[in-house]
Design a protein around this motif. Structure first.
Motif, PDB file in Angstrom:
ATOM      1  N   ASN A 195      -4.774   2.774   0.852  1.00 50.26           N
ATOM      2  CA  ASN A 195      -3.793   3.902   1.757  1.00 50.26           C
ATOM      3  C   ASN A 195      -5.237   4.935   2.114  1.00 50.26           C
ATOM      4  O   ASN A 195      -5.555   5.773   0.816  1.00 50.26           O
ATOM      5  N   LEU A 232       1.042  -1.142   0.147  1.00 50.90           N
ATOM      6  CA  LEU A 232       0.175   0.032   0.271  1.00 50.90           C
ATOM      7  C   LEU A 232       0.588   1.412  -0.334  1.00 50.90           C
ATOM      8  O   LEU A 232       0.188   2.347   0.218  1.00 50.90           O
ATOM      9  N   TYR A 254      -8.051  -3.243   0.268  1.00 47.99           N
ATOM     10  CA  TYR A 254      -7.952  -2.437   1.606  1.00 47.99           C
ATOM     11  C   TYR A 254      -7.302  -1.253   0.179  1.00 47.99           C
ATOM     12  O   TYR A 254      -7.158  -0.783  -0.930  1.00 47.99           O
ATOM     13  N   PHE A 265      -6.121   4.038   6.849  1.00 53.08           N
ATOM     14  CA  PHE A 265      -6.809   2.826   6.245  1.00 53.08           C
ATOM     15  C   PHE A 265      -7.676   2.375   5.980  1.00 53.08           C
ATOM     16  O   PHE A 265      -9.072   3.129   6.570  1.00 53.08           O
TER      17      PHE A 265
END
Lengths: 366, 433
Positions: free
Chosen positions: A278, A183, A276, A260
């Motif tokens: 950032n 990320l 996910y 996140f």
């Protein structure tokens, strides 16, 4: 006898500490968020954390928090763009599903400051250019042109260093390295002092590495910073084989929370597949899984159409005995049947290969 | 890691960042005194490099001092073609020497201290003036010392002068070969790897039978196919002359130097001898060297194209990449003499290491004229007899043609003796392209 940590008092926020039985991650969950499922693995076995301070790697609240710059709407758009590339997406990939499962998660990391005194040695690389030639013979004539090649001259350097370094990054989580790789880094210069309000709407992952435990990683960060500075000091273009004997004083540890998002979709078997983002840079990482069930259905439809054309072709061939021109229709029918058959097969194989490839890319969970 | 600061052999360098000290190894500086005193430490007399002993020797008391550095051979350091190298290359000769410039042929010769030779070793002209030693020349880094003594050299030249029946009989007596100049000449050596990709139409011959005018005949038919391939060649120590004052043809005949005898340059080797600074700069010499490598690789490509049974090549093209190029500037030992014969001036060069001789020699044209006249006379006689005996007319005709061809070959051969730069005429030479 030691007492369990009073998280609410310590962090100055109404909250509850929980640990996931499935992935062993520990979280601080503000009351405003409410305990639903583990934001990492979506497991529903979240038990209250009854640990005392000595059992925890670190229980103190962070000094710094990096705010979210990517809002939920923006995050959702990025997720949808990320899932756009999935062929024959699972039906569960719907904006409302992904939006409803979007969770804010703060992950901890250490920032270390220190005064370093060291002796060092390295090889400094300096670029230089050499002139080479490339020639061409055509029609009996040579045409020559110069080609410049860049090479590196390595020279030994030794030295002493007395410098102060700020904000050297060290992991507060075992899986921190993989998270950074997936990320990316965040801009820590935008971090602000911790306030209970800053974490009010998010899960906060608790450190599983103490400063002492993270020091081995921190010193690598110091070395990396020092090597880069020594390269600049020597006015070199590159540096390698950097070795040093450091003495670090005035170490100062700061815990920073980085933002996140996590969300998930369900695959054919109803298993959650995590995505996910950032929260500061918007970089997305996650599972990309095509629906094999949809692929199979599509392949079956193609096969059915192929079969239909095949039968029609056979009929055309029978009819051609009486009306010869109909044989052309039979041939066309056979070709269409072959095309549909191949398309079905390709879709199935492509879906299978896509899943295989993306499965190999998985390396961690938040 | 335990380092004592500053480490031995390291010197501080400027650091661009406060709080960081940097040390680097002190550069190895070659001691290049302005003057080198070649006087005997025992008796004070003059010393000079002794070819027989391979070191510095006093002619008065016999004191001997061997060279300080050992032979390095082909392992001698090579330099890349980078601007920095050219700029950083040490300059000057390491020993104060004087330079004379010939006003006749403009050759520049560096002389030992105290020697005021006013005879140009290249053209024999006496009209020379002194000038300051040039300091902008790249300093030679390696040298092959003399191995042949003057006596050996003289014997070889005598033998060479008398080795050809076309040279005048009195040449050895007339030629003033008493003064040989022992001189180090400048050369460049080049290394490179060439990687060539060629493409051409390769022709394969085969015979076929065909029926024509009521009979079976055979004929050769060429089938053309487009083909391509790669060829790589490695060039090690390709020698290119650094002086234009000696003819290439002469140099080619004495180019038998053994690069395994290369030694690091020392002023000692030059004690008592002359040395010429280069007048063919690195760029020009490298262009010459590349041209030779290019041609060699081209021939290798053509050979490669015919490797699989091909008989002809056409539409040949190739691309050539040079890689790992490097160079050296070296000095090679040569005995040089000029002599007058008649009104002409001739040059003789002897390889100071191997004794190979090359040079220009006058031709006794009387011998050639007599030979051709004799052949013509024989033709005329045969022709006259042929009036009475007609079959001999045919012999006379053949003799005439033979005489003409022989005369052309003889004159061409004679020209190549006079001027070694001329290629000898070879009537049956196979075309290479």
């Amino acid at each position: 006898m030691s007492q369990p940590v009073d998280w609410s008092a310590l962090w100055n926020i109404e909250c509850q500490a929980v640990a996931c039985e499935h992935c062993n991650n520990a979280y601080l969950v503000p009351s405003s968020v409410g305990v639903v499922r583990c934001p990492t693995c979506q497991g529903d076995d979240l038990d209250p954390l009854e640990a005392d301070a000595e059992q925890m790697a670190y229980s103190q609240p962070p000094e710094l928090v990096l705010g979210y710059t990517i809002e939920e709407t923006n995050a959702l758009q990025r997720i949808l763009k990320f899932t756009d590339n999935i062929p024959l997406r699972p039906k569960d990939i719907q904006p409302q599903n992904l939006r409803g499962r979007l969770r804010r998660v703060y992950l901890p990391m250490w920032l270390v400051d220190g005064d370093i005194q060291a002796t060092w040695q390295a090889e400094a690389g300096y670029f230089y250019e050499v002139v080479s030639h490339r020639e061409q013979l055509a029609s009996g004539q040579w045409q020559s042109r110069e080609v410049k090649e860049r090479r590196t001259r390595w020279e030994p350097r030794v030295g002493r260093l007395a410098r102060h370094y700020d904000n050297v990054i060290a992991p507060a989580l075992e899986r921190f390295g993989r998270i950074r790789q997936a990320l990316g880094d965040s801009d820590i210069s935008k971090a602000a002092a911790y306030t209970p309000e800053a974490v009010q709407s998010a899960f906060v992952c608790l450190p599983d590495r103490s400063p002492d435990d993270a020091w081995a990683e921190a010193i690598k960060g110091f070395q990396s910073s020092a090597a880069e500075e020594c390269r600049k000091a020597a006015e070199a273009d590159e540096i390698r084989e950097y070795r040093w004997s450091p003495e670090v004083e005035k170490r100062n540890w700061t815990q920073l929370l980085i933002p996140f998002y996590s969300t998930y979709y369900l695959d054919d078997e109803g298993e959650p597949r995590m995505i996910y983002i950032n929260g500061q840079t918007g970089q997305v990482w996650g599972h990309r899984q095509t629906s094999l069930r949809r692929a199979q259905t599509a392949a079956l439809i193609s096969a059915g159409v192929a079969l239909l054309f095949f039968v029609l072709s056979l009929l055309a061939f029978f009819l051609a005995v009486a009306v010869p021109p109909v044989v052309a229709l039979g041939v066309i029918g056979l070709l269409v049947a072959a095309v549909f058959g191949i398309v079905g097969l390709v879709r199935l194989l492509h879906a299978s290969q896509f899943n295989k490839k993306n499965q190999a890319d998985l390396g961690f969970t938040l | 890691m335990s380092i004592t600061f500053p480490p031995p052999g390291y010197i501080p360098v400027e650091s661009a960042i406060e709080g960081i000290e940097i040390y680097k190894p002190a550069p190895v500086e070659e001691k290049q005194p302005d003057t080198v005193d070649f006087s005997c430490p025992q008796c004070g007399a003059k010393t000079a490099y002794s070819i027989a002993d391979g070191g510095l020797k006093c002619t008065s008391c016999g004191f001997y001092e061997p060279p300080a550095k050992e032979i390095v051979g082909r392992g001698a350091q090579e330099f890349e073609f980078k601007v920095e190298t050219m700029e950083q290359a040490a300059r000057g000769w390491g020993q104060a020497r004087k330079q004379i410039e010939c006003q006749s042929c403009y050759a520049i010769t560096v002389l030992p201290p105290g020697q005021m030779t006013l005879t140009c070793p290249f053209c024999g002209s006496s009209s020379v003036v002194q000038g300051d030693a040039s300091q902008d020349a790249l300093r030679p880094r390696f040298i092959i010392p003399f191995k042949q003594t003057l006596e050996e050299c003289r014997a070889k030249v005598d033998e060479w002068l008398g080795s050809n029946w076309l040279t005048p009989r009195k040449l050895r007596q007339v030629a003033g070969l008493g003064t040989f100049t022992t001189i180090y000449l400048p050369f460049w050596t080049f290394d490179a790897k060439t990687l060539a990709t060629w493409r051409a139409q390769v022709g394969y011959d085969h015979t076929e039978r065909y029926y024509s005018n009521g009979e079976w005949k055979t004929r050769t038919v060429t089938q053309w196919r487009w083909e391509s391939g790669n060829v790589s060649r490695l060039f090690d120590d390709l020698l290119v002359s650094g002086t234009a004052k000696i003819k290439e043809g002469v140099l080619a005949r004495i180019n038998t130097f053994n690069m395994n005898n290369l030694a690091p340059y020392e002023a000692t080797y030059l004690a008592g001898y002359q040395a010429q600074s280069y007048d063919t700069p690195l760029e020009t010499a490298w262009e010459n060297g590349r041209s030779q490598m290019r041609e060699d690789t081209r021939l290798a490509c053509r050979a490669n194209a015919l490797d699989h049974g091909g008989d002809h090549i056409r539409s040949f093209t190739m691309e050539l990449d040079f890689g790992d190029e490097s160079w050296r500037h070296i000095l090679l030992p040569v005995y040089l003499a000029t002599y007058d014969y008649g009104e002409e001036n001739y040059q003789v060069v002897v390889n100071g290491e191997t004794g190979a001789v090359g040079g220009e020699r006058p031709i006794d044209w009387t011998k050639i004229i007599i030979l051709i006249a004799a052949a013509l006379a024989l033709t005329v006689v045969a022709g006259l007899i042929g009036i009475a005996v007609p079959p001999l007319l045919c012999v006379a005709g053949m003799l005439f043609i033979g005489t003409i061809v022989g005369a052309i070959a003889l004159v061409s051969y004679a020209q190549s003796i006079i001027d070694p730069n001329r290629t000898r005429w070879t009537p049956f030479r196979r075309k290479t392209s």
